[in-house]
Design a protein around this motif. Structure first.
Motif, PDB file in Angstrom:
ATOM      1  N   ASP A 162      14.000  18.360  11.774  1.00 34.82           N
ATOM      2  CA  ASP A 162      13.409  17.196  12.445  1.00 34.82           C
ATOM      3  C   ASP A 162      11.955  16.946  12.028  1.00 34.82           C
ATOM      4  O   ASP A 162      11.304  16.046  12.535  1.00 34.82           O
ATOM      5  CB  ASP A 162      13.514  17.338  13.965  1.00 34.82           C
ATOM      6  N   GLY A 163      11.436  17.764  11.096  1.00 32.62           N
ATOM      7  CA  GLY A 163      10.088  17.565  10.588  1.00 32.62           C
ATOM      8  C   GLY A 163       9.012  18.374  11.283  1.00 32.62           C
ATOM      9  O   GLY A 163       7.872  18.380  10.844  1.00 32.62           O
ATOM     10  N   THR A 164       9.339  19.029  12.391  1.00 37.99           N
ATOM     11  CA  THR A 164       8.336  19.829  13.087  1.00 37.99           C
ATOM     12  C   THR A 164       8.011  21.073  12.270  1.00 37.99           C
ATOM     13  O   THR A 164       8.804  21.540  11.452  1.00 37.99           O
ATOM     14  CB  THR A 164       8.794  20.240  14.495  1.00 37.99           C
ATOM     15  N   TYR A 165       6.831  21.604  12.516  1.00 32.65           N
ATOM     16  CA  TYR A 165       6.364  22.774  11.778  1.00 32.65           C
ATOM     17  C   TYR A 165       6.181  23.921  12.774  1.00 32.65           C
ATOM     18  O   TYR A 165       5.188  23.964  13.498  1.00 32.65           O
ATOM     19  CB  TYR A 165       5.043  22.455  11.068  1.00 32.65           C
ATOM     20  N   PRO A 166       7.131  24.849  12.821  1.00 32.80           N
ATOM     21  CA  PRO A 166       7.093  25.886  13.857  1.00 32.80           C
ATOM     22  C   PRO A 166       6.195  27.087  13.559  1.00 32.80           C
ATOM     23  O   PRO A 166       5.915  27.876  14.451  1.00 32.80           O
ATOM     24  CB  PRO A 166       8.559  26.335  13.926  1.00 32.80           C
ATOM     25  N   ALA A 167       5.750  27.230  12.330  1.00 34.33           N
ATOM     26  CA  ALA A 167       4.959  28.410  11.962  1.00 34.33           C
ATOM     27  C   ALA A 167       3.586  28.371  12.633  1.00 34.33           C
ATOM     28  O   ALA A 167       3.016  27.304  12.860  1.00 34.33           O
ATOM     29  CB  ALA A 167       4.809  28.493  10.452  1.00 34.33           C
ATOM     30  N   GLU A 168       3.072  29.535  12.914  1.00 34.92           N
ATOM     31  CA  GLU A 168       1.739  29.666  13.502  1.00 34.92           C
ATOM     32  C   GLU A 168       0.716  29.491  12.392  1.00 34.92           C
ATOM     33  O   GLU A 168       0.731  30.222  11.403  1.00 34.92           O
ATOM     34  CB  GLU A 168       1.614  31.054  14.131  1.00 34.92           C
ATOM     35  N   GLU A 169      -0.158  28.503  12.520  1.00 37.81           N
ATOM     36  CA  GLU A 169      -1.135  28.178  11.476  1.00 37.81           C
ATOM     37  C   GLU A 169      -2.489  27.865  12.081  1.00 37.81           C
ATOM     38  O   GLU A 169      -2.586  27.387  13.204  1.00 37.81           O
ATOM     39  CB  GLU A 169      -0.683  26.938  10.702  1.00 37.81           C
ATOM     40  N   MET A 177       0.848  -1.177   0.000  1.00 36.40           N
ATOM     41  CA  MET A 177       0.000   0.000   0.000  1.00 36.40           C
ATOM     42  C   MET A 177       0.897   1.245   0.000  1.00 36.40           C
ATOM     43  O   MET A 177       1.865   1.327   0.731  1.00 36.40           O
ATOM     44  CB  MET A 177      -0.917  -0.002   1.218  1.00 36.40           C
ATOM     45  N   HIS A 178       0.496   2.213  -0.788  1.00 37.62           N
ATOM     46  CA  HIS A 178       1.203   3.493  -0.850  1.00 37.62           C
ATOM     47  C   HIS A 178       0.454   4.486   0.029  1.00 37.62           C
ATOM     48  O   HIS A 178      -0.763   4.628  -0.094  1.00 37.62           O
ATOM     49  CB  HIS A 178       1.278   3.982  -2.294  1.00 37.62           C
ATOM     50  N   GLN A 179       1.196   5.155   0.905  1.00 34.41           N
ATOM     51  CA  GLN A 179       0.571   6.063   1.864  1.00 34.41           C
ATOM     52  C   GLN A 179       1.043   7.496   1.643  1.00 34.41           C
ATOM     53  O   GLN A 179       2.210   7.730   1.339  1.00 34.41           O
ATOM     54  CB  GLN A 179       0.885   5.606   3.278  1.00 34.41           C
ATOM     55  N   TYR A 180       0.096   8.426   1.819  1.00 35.41           N
ATOM     56  CA  TYR A 180       0.364   9.841   1.590  1.00 35.41           C
ATOM     57  C   TYR A 180      -0.175  10.662   2.749  1.00 35.41           C
ATOM     58  O   TYR A 180      -1.230  10.353   3.308  1.00 35.41           O
ATOM     59  CB  TYR A 180      -0.309  10.302   0.286  1.00 35.41           C
ATOM     60  N   ARG A 181       0.550  11.711   3.089  1.00 41.57           N
ATOM     61  CA  ARG A 181       0.087  12.686   4.081  1.00 41.57           C
ATOM     62  C   ARG A 181      -0.204  13.964   3.306  1.00 41.57           C
ATOM     63  O   ARG A 181       0.683  14.524   2.673  1.00 41.57           O
ATOM     64  CB  ARG A 181       1.161  12.930   5.141  1.00 41.57           C
ATOM     65  N   VAL A 182      -1.424  14.419   3.365  1.00 42.11           N
ATOM     66  CA  VAL A 182      -1.850  15.623   2.667  1.00 42.11           C
ATOM     67  C   VAL A 182      -2.006  16.729   3.702  1.00 42.11           C
ATOM     68  O   VAL A 182      -2.726  16.558   4.696  1.00 42.11           O
ATOM     69  CB  VAL A 182      -3.188  15.389   1.926  1.00 42.11           C
ATOM     70  N   THR A 183      -1.311  17.847   3.474  1.00 38.11           N
ATOM     71  CA  THR A 183      -1.408  18.970   4.406  1.00 38.11           C
ATOM     72  C   THR A 183      -1.428  20.291   3.657  1.00 38.11           C
ATOM     73  O   THR A 183      -0.996  20.374   2.509  1.00 38.11           O
ATOM     74  CB  THR A 183      -0.228  19.017   5.394  1.00 38.11           C
ATOM     75  N   LYS A 184      -1.892  21.298   4.321  1.00 35.24           N
ATOM     76  CA  LYS A 184      -1.885  22.652   3.788  1.00 35.24           C
ATOM     77  C   LYS A 184      -0.587  23.377   4.142  1.00 35.24           C
ATOM     78  O   LYS A 184      -0.356  24.497   3.715  1.00 35.24           O
ATOM     79  CB  LYS A 184      -3.079  23.439   4.333  1.00 35.24           C
ATOM     80  N   TYR A 185       0.258  22.730   4.902  1.00 31.19           N
ATOM     81  CA  TYR A 185       1.455  23.367   5.439  1.00 31.19           C
ATOM     82  C   TYR A 185       2.586  23.401   4.416  1.00 31.19           C
ATOM     83  O   TYR A 185       2.829  22.428   3.719  1.00 31.19           O
ATOM     84  CB  TYR A 185       1.914  22.638   6.704  1.00 31.19           C
ATOM     85  N   ASN A 186       3.299  24.505   4.364  1.00 32.71           N
ATOM     86  CA  ASN A 186       4.413  24.699   3.447  1.00 32.71           C
ATOM     87  C   ASN A 186       5.601  23.841   3.897  1.00 32.71           C
ATOM     88  O   ASN A 186       6.168  24.089   4.963  1.00 32.71           O
ATOM     89  CB  ASN A 186       4.811  26.173   3.412  1.00 32.71           C
ATOM     90  N   PRO A 187       6.007  22.862   3.099  1.00 28.20           N
ATOM     91  CA  PRO A 187       7.105  21.981   3.518  1.00 28.20           C
ATOM     92  C   PRO A 187       8.433  22.719   3.700  1.00 28.20           C
ATOM     93  O   PRO A 187       9.294  22.257   4.443  1.00 28.20           O
ATOM     94  CB  PRO A 187       7.198  20.942   2.402  1.00 28.20           C
ATOM     95  N   LYS A 188       8.594  23.851   3.060  1.00 28.06           N
ATOM     96  CA  LYS A 188       9.831  24.623   3.187  1.00 28.06           C
ATOM     97  C   LYS A 188       9.998  25.232   4.582  1.00 28.06           C
ATOM     98  O   LYS A 188      11.094  25.616   4.960  1.00 28.06           O
ATOM     99  CB  LYS A 188       9.873  25.731   2.139  1.00 28.06           C
ATOM    100  N   LEU A 189       8.898  25.300   5.331  1.00 29.69           N
ATOM    101  CA  LEU A 189       8.966  25.881   6.673  1.00 29.69           C
ATOM    102  C   LEU A 189       9.223  24.847   7.762  1.00 29.69           C
ATOM    103  O   LEU A 189       9.373  25.205   8.926  1.00 29.69           O
ATOM    104  CB  LEU A 189       7.675  26.650   6.977  1.00 29.69           C
ATOM    105  N   ARG A 190       9.288  23.575   7.399  1.00 28.27           N
ATOM    106  CA  ARG A 190       9.535  22.529   8.399  1.00 28.27           C
ATOM    107  C   ARG A 190      10.987  22.575   8.868  1.00 28.27           C
ATOM    108  O   ARG A 190      11.887  22.848   8.093  1.00 28.27           O
ATOM    109  CB  ARG A 190       9.225  21.145   7.835  1.00 28.27           C
ATOM    110  N   ASN A 191      11.181  22.283  10.143  1.00 25.49           N
ATOM    111  CA  ASN A 191      12.525  22.157  10.708  1.00 25.49           C
ATOM    112  C   ASN A 191      13.148  20.856  10.216  1.00 25.49           C
ATOM    113  O   ASN A 191      12.440  19.960   9.752  1.00 25.49           O
ATOM    114  CB  ASN A 191      12.458  22.153  12.239  1.00 25.49           C
TER     115      ASN A 191
END
Length: 136
Positions: free
Chosen positions: A17-24, A1-15
């Protein structure tokens, strides 16, 4: 099975370690509040919500999934239009269920033997398909 995570978050803003520090914003309840100095309008919320629904429909269509089953239903608010546990949802009706999930009316998983769609915390959507998408 192929799995995908769909988000509205800009991947360029991720740290790194993968965390997303921007206020959203993370919920329809956030309409009218400001995030990073920008007010979330109803129109912007609906635009993003529709993008999620269109994406889910495209994945289902691409994979040839015609039906999903409601599992793990949680309807603590007694939302009157919630599907029943175990009910079968045709692919063309899935966006209506997903809209309610994104709006936190109730919660459930949509699954089949070959696919799934789950709405997670902080406005994440997880999709599993039997084929690799040509448009991830």
């Amino acid at each position: 099975m192929h799995q995908y995570r769909v988000t509205k978050y800009n991947p360029k803003l991720r740290n790194p370690d993968g965390t997303y520090p921007a206020e959203e914003w993370t919920s329809r309840a956030d309409i009218g509040n400001s995030f990073g100095g920008v007010c979330l309008t109803r129109e912007e919320y609906l635009r993003v919500e529709q993008a999620y629904l269109d994406t889910a429909a495209a994945f289902l269509s691409e994979a040839g999934i015609s039906e999903l089953t409601v599992t793990g239903l949680e309807n603590h608010r007694k939302y009157p239009n919630a599907p029943q546990e175990g009910s079968h949802i045709k692919a063309e009706a899935a966006p209506a269920v997903l809209r309610s999930l994104l709006r936190e009316d109730f919660w459930c998983k949509l699954e089949s033997h070959a696919a799934f769609i789950h709405i997670g915390y902080d406005y994440y959507m997880y999709i599993g398909m039997p084929i690799e998408s040509k448009h991830p």
